[in-house]
Design a protein around this motif. Structure first.
Motif: not given
Ligand code: ADP
Length: 343
Positions: A142-143, A145-150, A160-161
């Motif tokens: 999840a982290v 995916t967030l770093q990749d732009g989400a 994701f959070l």
């Protein structure tokens, strides 16, 4: 000389561990009763297990004590032994060797229990690692995916959070349950027991579970005589009852009922938690209190279970000198009973 020999033989015979004297051609010159039992018929046939012969040969060649382990079956059951093979004559010359006839003393110490504990420990470490790895993998994904732009994606970011939050809670539950188990094991026989009212403890436990139960529209009913006393550690008994009610809520459908009944039987008190839930097939009953044992892994995980709840209940019962039981029919609900000494 003969008397001395007899004394030695009597001593060897009385020893609690297996003793064998084996000559250079691997013939058994002497064996005590324990060794005869350990090596079963093989001794009578004068044929030693291959593993033992290897250790004996090694000791002859290296002229020093050799240690190893031996696995053997006695009446179909597996046993483990620590083996020590000690050369008895370390001749200075070949002549002396010929004259004295080299032999080795084989000692067999049973380590089956140690082996079993070692296996349990290994299995436990593997299980814990696996249990911790699953939520960590989800959090990491999840982290990333967030770093990749989400993180800029207003629609998906909360999802994701939410994953991170839920999986962190799961990690927390597993670790708290592991710590509870470890405390129970370390302090088990030092737990302070005092006489107190079980009705009060049951009510506290039911209150703790009310919010979760209400979310599923599940009603918790309690029936315990106010005068019923138990010799207990109230905090631990409350934790055990909370675990049982929590399971009853997790594994029941919406709108069902949970009933907690306490009653005295002879010099014990039985606290039963009945539910109208999914039930547990009989083949699982014997293992249900084991650490990390789950009937339905996916259901347990999605309900936020650590797989340790019932083993904590069992340990709490044990530190009170009591026990925990299950009665259940698949599809018809379950009854978990905690039996504790009356106060
Ligand atoms: P978990 O955290 O998975 O609930 P527990 O040790 O508390 O771990 O329970 C072990 C397993 O026993 C659960 O995964 C579930 O399959 C089963 N179980 C426990 N309580 C109940 C219940 N009241 N009804 C049905 N199944 C249950």
């Amino acid at each position: 000389m003969q008397k001395q020999l007899n004394d030695h033989e009597a001593l060897l015979k009385a020893m609690k561990h297996g003793v064998l004297l084996v000559n250079r051609t691997h013939q058994v010159v002497f064996f005590n009763q324990v060794a005869a039992a350990v090596l079963e018929l093989e001794v009578y046939k004068r044929k030693l297990p291959e593993r033992l012969v290897d250790l004996i040969e090694k000791a002859f060649i290296e002229k020093e004590t050799v240690e190893g382990e031996l696995e053997t079956r006695i009446s179909g059951e597996k046993f483990f032994f620590q083996v020590s093979v000690q050369p008895l004559h370390l001749p200075n010359s070949d002549k002396a060797k010929e004259k004295q006839g080299a032999s080795v003393l084989v000692e067999l110490h049973e380590i089956t229990r140690l082996h079993r504990l070692e296996n349990l420990r290994r299995e436990f470490v593997a299980n814990v690692s696996h249990e911790l790895k699953t939520p960590i993998t989800s959090i990491k994904a999840a982290v990333e995916t967030l770093q990749d732009g989400a993180v800029h994606d207003q629609v998906n970011m909360p999802r994701f959070l939410e994953i991170i939050s839920r999986q962190s809670d799961r990690l927390n539950t597993i670790i708290e349950d592991l710590l509870s188990l470890s405390r129970l094991e370390n302090e088990g026989n030092r737990v302070l027991l005092t006489t107190g009212s079980i009705a009060k403890v049951i009510q506290e436990a039911a209150n703790t579970c009310t919010i979760k139960a209400k979310q599923k529209n599940i009603e918790i009913l309690t029936k315990a005589p106010a005068s019923l006393n138990v010799k207990m550690n109230a905090a631990l008994v409350e934790q055990a009852i909370v675990n049982l009610i929590d399971n009853a809520v997790k594994y029941s459908e919406k709108g069902t009922k949970i009933q907690i009944i306490a009653q005295q039987t002879k010099n014990e008190v039985e606290i039963s938690v009945h539910d109208q839930g999914h039930g547990i097939a009989e083949e699982h009953h014997a293992r249900i209190f084991e650490r990390f044992y789950r009937v339905d892994k996916a259901r347990s995980r999605s309900a936020g279970g650590s797989g340790l709840g019932l083993s904590i209940v069992k340990h709490i019962a044990q530190v009170h000198g009591g026990r925990a039981l299950v009665q259940s029919v698949l599809g018809k609900g379950s009854t978990f009973t905690l039996i504790l000494p009356a106060g």
